[in-house]
Scaffold this active site. Structure first.
Site, PDB file in Angstrom:
ATOM      1  N   PHE A 145      97.350   2.811  -2.190  1.00  0.00           N
ATOM      2  CA  PHE A 145      97.389   1.831  -3.451  1.00  0.00           C
ATOM      3  C   PHE A 145      95.882   1.633  -3.653  1.00  0.00           C
ATOM      4  O   PHE A 145      94.890   2.279  -2.365  1.00  0.00           O
ATOM      5  CB  PHE A 145      97.067   0.204  -1.765  1.00  0.00           C
ATOM      6  CG  PHE A 145      96.862  -1.099  -2.480  1.00  0.00           C
ATOM      7  CD1 PHE A 145      98.420  -1.822  -3.102  1.00  0.00           C
ATOM      8  CD2 PHE A 145      95.147  -1.162  -2.740  1.00  0.00           C
ATOM      9  CE1 PHE A 145      97.138  -2.471  -4.316  1.00  0.00           C
ATOM     10  CE2 PHE A 145      95.097  -2.402  -3.124  1.00  0.00           C
ATOM     11  CZ  PHE A 145      95.972  -3.124  -3.533  1.00  0.00           C
ATOM     12  N   ASP A 230      89.297   7.911  -2.402  1.00  0.00           N
ATOM     13  CA  ASP A 230      88.914   6.460  -2.579  1.00  0.00           C
ATOM     14  C   ASP A 230      88.544   5.885  -1.236  1.00  0.00           C
ATOM     15  O   ASP A 230      89.447   5.590  -0.513  1.00  0.00           O
ATOM     16  CB  ASP A 230      90.169   6.077  -2.864  1.00  0.00           C
ATOM     17  CG  ASP A 230      90.691   4.271  -3.088  1.00  0.00           C
ATOM     18  OD1 ASP A 230      89.381   3.995  -2.648  1.00  0.00           O
ATOM     19  OD2 ASP A 230      91.650   3.853  -3.702  1.00  0.00           O
ATOM     20  N   LYS A 259      83.774  -2.540  -1.363  1.00  0.00           N
ATOM     21  CA  LYS A 259      84.580  -3.768  -0.384  1.00  0.00           C
ATOM     22  C   LYS A 259      83.162  -4.246   0.919  1.00  0.00           C
ATOM     23  O   LYS A 259      81.938  -5.035   0.385  1.00  0.00           O
ATOM     24  CB  LYS A 259      85.547  -2.955   0.139  1.00  0.00           C
ATOM     25  CG  LYS A 259      86.603  -3.099  -0.323  1.00  0.00           C
ATOM     26  CD  LYS A 259      87.932  -2.904   0.341  1.00  0.00           C
ATOM     27  CE  LYS A 259      89.523  -3.021  -0.432  1.00  0.00           C
ATOM     28  NZ  LYS A 259      89.578  -4.762  -1.011  1.00  0.00           N
TER      29      LYS A 259
END
Length: 404
Positions: A145, A230, A259
């Site tokens: 994801f 990531d 984030k």
């Protein structure tokens, strides 16, 4: 009746009425928060065990970060990258140092960081490695994801994320996560990068097999391929280290960050790498109006400084062991598997008992907010400011849900 005086039902109805249904949120309406606690419009408090998918690693309204935002709001919020502002150099320099890299490219969202990483890898492949023009390919893992843009969902293996959004962007090869032999076999002369999450968050906090990440690093070095990590969810203290890759002593060529970098206040993302890779970009070839804006940089610089102390990484390690012990105590009592790294846990519930969604709804009723994923799996990712007693409380509420 008391129910008629509550604000939550009407607020939920209005949200459903006027919002495209691209999310299926729990029926709770938050109005304020501090630290690890949320309060809804009816005054009920909840322990936050999701932390905005790690965007709130430092808790809600961390005073240092709020102060930085207030001070910057009174001075300057946006210039665009047409000019240099006085917060920019400090942010880039200090984040580069935290990452052990030469350069930083600031963006806004995690998906933008991934898209940036893809573009940089391709350009590096053509200009440095000498890949055949238009033929660059990137190796990714199933269960990944990385975001929801058209390019990114093109290599998703999640039907909900991918179906009906074609035609899909070519140039990606999907291999099983954790299978080093399959990854190495997929590399050819036009491969420019391997793009991986060190820990697969959306998949249910899936940890890599021992030795996998060092093996990926070795293969990438041997085959002249970039290793792009990531770390948007796994990075910045979540797993007990600054980066999840550190658990196995691995340093990627590019870090993709986001984030938590925005401190739960503003969207901030970045790509960090050395000059021989990020240096392939020239003026006009990539950018963002809001990327690296003054407000974002002011907040994110303070985030970097909080991480530079190491305090949050230590808290994540120590409290993560407490979380692990509590959850493992529920194995055979409604849980069938537990995966924990720092303050990040994937919890598999016996599917004969309930779905992950049902578990989260029942936890919500008991004042704990978490998020389900993939059937009977839930994720726990509390803010790193959570206390030991609060962890015990969350585990106790999960135990009560499983026993009900």
């Amino acid at each position: 009746m008391i129910e008629d005086m509550l604000r939550t039902p009407s607020a939920v109805r209005d949200a459903e009425r006027y919002t495209a249904h691209n999310y299926h949120p729990l029926p709770v309406v938050i109005s304020s928060a501090e630290g690890a606690w949320l309060t809804d419009v009816d005054g009920r408090r909840y322990l936050d065990c999701l932390a905005g998918y790690s965007a709130l690693n430092f808790g809600h309204r961390h005073p240092t970060l709020i102060r930085a935002a207030h001070e910057q709001l009174d001075r300057l919020t946006l210039t665009s990258r047409a000019f240099i502002h006085d917060q920019f150099a400090d942010f880039c320099r200090e984040l580069a140092a935290l990452c052990g890299k030469d350069l930083v490219l600031p963006m806004n969202t995690g998906a933008e960081a991934v898209e940036t990483g893809i573009k940089v890898a391709r350009k590096w492949g053509y200009q440095v490695k000498g890949v055949t023009p238009g033929q660059a390919n990137i190796i990714v893992a199933d269960g990944n994801f990385h975001g929801r843009t058209t390019t990114i969902v093109s290599f998703s293996t999640d039907d909900d994320a991918r179906a009906d959004f074609g035609p899909y962007t070519p140039g990606f090869t999907v291999v099983p996560y954790g299978d080093l032999a399959a990854l190495e076999a997929a590399i050819d002369e036009n491969t420019v990068a391997v793009l991986l999450e060190p820990i697969q968050g959306e998949q249910g906090v899936v940890l890599p097999p021992d030795g996998y990440l060092p093996g990926v690093r070795r293969v990438c070095t041997d085959r002249n391929v970039l290793f792009v990590a990531d770390e948007i969810q796994s990075g910045l203290g979540r797993t007990g280290r600054t980066f999840a890759c550190e658990h196995e002593g691995v340093v990627p060529d590019l870090y993709l960050l986001g984030k938590a970098l925005g401190g739960g206040i503003v969207p901030v993302s970045a790509v960090a790498g050395n000059a021989d890779v990020l240096g392939v970009l020239k003026p006009g070839q990539h950018g963002s109006t809001f990327g690296g804006n003054p407000l974002a940089c002011a907040v994110a610089t303070e985030v970097v400084r909080l991480l530079a102390t190491g305090d949050f990484q230590r808290r994540s390690t120590e409290l993560g062991e407490r979380l692990r012990a509590g959850l493992e105590g529920l194995l055979g009592k409604g849980l069938v598997a537990v995966r924990v790294r720092g303050l990040w846990a994937g919890v598999d519930i016996d599917p004969t008992l309930m779905t992950g969604r049902q578990a989260c709804e029942r936890l919500m009723e008991r004042g704990v907010l978490a998020k389900d994923t993939h059937g009977s799996t839930i994720r726990l990712a509390p803010p790193l400011v959570i206390t030991a007693d609060e962890i015990d409380h969350a585990v106790a509420q999960l135990a009560a849900v499983l026993a009900a």
